[in-house]
Design a protein around this motif. Structure first.
Motif, PDB file in Angstrom:
ATOM      1  N   VAL A   1      -8.577 -31.049  -8.226  1.00  0.00           N
ATOM      2  CA  VAL A   1      -7.206 -30.559  -8.096  1.00  0.00           C
ATOM      3  C   VAL A   1      -6.524 -31.324  -6.966  1.00  0.00           C
ATOM      4  O   VAL A   1      -6.969 -31.287  -5.824  1.00  0.00           O
ATOM      5  CB  VAL A   1      -7.157 -29.047  -7.806  1.00  0.00           C
ATOM      6  N   VAL A   2      -5.440 -32.014  -7.308  1.00  0.00           N
ATOM      7  CA  VAL A   2      -4.725 -32.827  -6.325  1.00  0.00           C
ATOM      8  C   VAL A   2      -3.566 -32.052  -5.705  1.00  0.00           C
ATOM      9  O   VAL A   2      -3.317 -32.138  -4.503  1.00  0.00           O
ATOM     10  CB  VAL A   2      -4.208 -34.123  -6.983  1.00  0.00           C
TER      11      VAL A   2
ATOM     12  N   ASP B   1      -0.694 -29.609  -1.431  1.00  0.00           N
ATOM     13  CA  ASP B   1      -1.611 -30.708  -1.722  1.00  0.00           C
ATOM     14  C   ASP B   1      -3.011 -30.289  -1.295  1.00  0.00           C
ATOM     15  O   ASP B   1      -3.213 -29.838  -0.159  1.00  0.00           O
ATOM     16  CB  ASP B   1      -1.198 -31.974  -0.969  1.00  0.00           C
ATOM     17  N   LEU B   2      -3.963 -30.437  -2.191  1.00  0.00           N
ATOM     18  CA  LEU B   2      -5.345 -30.104  -1.868  1.00  0.00           C
ATOM     19  C   LEU B   2      -6.139 -31.386  -1.663  1.00  0.00           C
ATOM     20  O   LEU B   2      -6.241 -32.210  -2.579  1.00  0.00           O
ATOM     21  CB  LEU B   2      -5.982 -29.277  -2.986  1.00  0.00           C
TER      22      LEU B   2
ATOM     23  N   GLY C   1      -7.037 -34.217 -10.874  1.00  0.00           N
ATOM     24  CA  GLY C   1      -7.441 -35.548 -10.469  1.00  0.00           C
ATOM     25  C   GLY C   1      -7.836 -36.392 -11.669  1.00  0.00           C
ATOM     26  O   GLY C   1      -8.592 -35.940 -12.535  1.00  0.00           O
ATOM     27  N   ILE C   2      -7.327 -37.600 -11.736  1.00  0.00           N
ATOM     28  CA  ILE C   2      -7.654 -38.506 -12.840  1.00  0.00           C
ATOM     29  C   ILE C   2      -9.120 -38.919 -12.725  1.00  0.00           C
ATOM     30  O   ILE C   2      -9.576 -39.380 -11.675  1.00  0.00           O
ATOM     31  CB  ILE C   2      -6.750 -39.747 -12.817  1.00  0.00           C
TER      32      ILE C   2
ATOM     33  N   GLY D   1     -17.751 -30.445  -9.041  1.00  0.00           N
ATOM     34  CA  GLY D   1     -16.664 -29.728  -9.694  1.00  0.00           C
ATOM     35  C   GLY D   1     -15.716 -29.109  -8.695  1.00  0.00           C
ATOM     36  O   GLY D   1     -15.647 -29.517  -7.523  1.00  0.00           O
ATOM     37  N   PHE D   2     -14.993 -28.082  -9.143  1.00  0.00           N
ATOM     38  CA  PHE D   2     -14.026 -27.362  -8.310  1.00  0.00           C
ATOM     39  C   PHE D   2     -14.562 -25.955  -8.079  1.00  0.00           C
ATOM     40  O   PHE D   2     -14.747 -25.184  -9.025  1.00  0.00           O
ATOM     41  CB  PHE D   2     -12.671 -27.303  -9.018  1.00  0.00           C
ATOM     42  N   TYR D   3     -14.782 -25.604  -6.816  1.00  0.00           N
ATOM     43  CA  TYR D   3     -15.428 -24.347  -6.472  1.00  0.00           C
ATOM     44  C   TYR D   3     -14.507 -23.492  -5.601  1.00  0.00           C
ATOM     45  O   TYR D   3     -13.998 -23.960  -4.579  1.00  0.00           O
ATOM     46  CB  TYR D   3     -16.739 -24.613  -5.734  1.00  0.00           C
TER      47      TYR D   3
END
Length: 248
Positions: A8-9, A40-41, A98-99, A159-161
């Motif tokens: 995640v951007v 912005d992350l 995110g790409i 991943g995203f946590y």
């Protein structure tokens, strides 16, 4: 062309029906700031630190839901529900992904973890995208042991946590173990968003710390957190605080 972005951007709010500026959660300063400015992350670990009611858990919960994670905990495949309590904010968030980043994620929150354990036990081969191998008997473990077991088995890829006040389940030494896990996730290319009250956890080197309060949210150094200053003062002289809350 090679890309190297976190899952995640950026997070933005898209206004719409069900999100009234005069009603909760838009009346929370941190949520109102998110609607105005977005967020912005960065890669690695980001902590949201603030008092009860400041909005840190509301933000984490909504971002997790917008990513596709179960609001009551679990991965994108989990479908268990007890009583819906989340805000409508997650339905109005737009995430810039995110790409080239992976899609795996996991949401772990202290207040609904036992419901998640029951779901995992009842659905050992169901929609929960669990790692291979036999599911541990989480209900038979202590609160902290079961929490660390989920961290060990689910936080295992870039991943995203999302975590909501994970320290509620952990002792001091177990919190240090969580720091090690989050550091490993970040080193392996994962991204973490965590709401916390713990000055121990928020001290993770290299983490981004956002203090959340009546002003909204702002990036600060760990040592400048109001939480850290209060804990230092309390441990140095507890009676300075206790005399205001205890009867003579």
């Amino acid at each position: 062309m090679e890309f190297d972005q976190p899952p995640v951007v950026r997070v933005d709010v898209e206004p719409g029906e069900g999100l009234d500026e005069e009603s909760w959660p838009m009346t929370i300063p941190a949520v109102a700031q998110l609607a105005r400015e977005g967020l912005d992350l960065p890669r690695g670990v980001t902590f949201l630190v603030g008092e009860n009611g400041s909005g840190k858990s509301t933000l984490v919960e909504a971002i997790a839901a917008a990513y596709g994670l179960n609001p009551e905990g679990g991965s994108t495949g989990a479908r268990h529900r007890t009583r819906a309590s989340e805000s409508p904010l997650g339905q109005h968030l737009r995430l810039r992904r995110g790409i080239g980043a992976g899609r795996w994620g996991y949401f772990l929150r202290a207040e609904t973890m036992h419901g998640l354990y029951s779901y995992l036990e009842d659905n050992p081969t169901g929609l929960e995208q669990r790692p291979s191998g036999r599911e541990a008997a989480l209900h038979e473990m202590s609160h902290g042991e079961s929490f660390l077991e989920v961290l060990r088995t689910r936080f295992d890829s870039p991943g995203f946590y999302c975590l909501d006040e994970p320290e509620a389940a952990l002792s001091f030494s177990s919190t240090l173990g969580l720091i090690d896990t989050l550091h490993r996730v970040a080193q392996e290319g994962g991204q973490v968003l965590c709401a916390t009250h713990s000055p121990v956890l928020a001290a993770l080197p290299g983490a981004t710390v956002l203090e959340v309060g009546e002003w909204g949210y702002q990036q600060v150094r760990w040592e400048d957190l109001e939480l850290v200053q209060h804990w230092r003062a309390y441990l140095e002289a507890p009676q300075r605080y206790l005399r205001h809350v205890l009867d003579d």
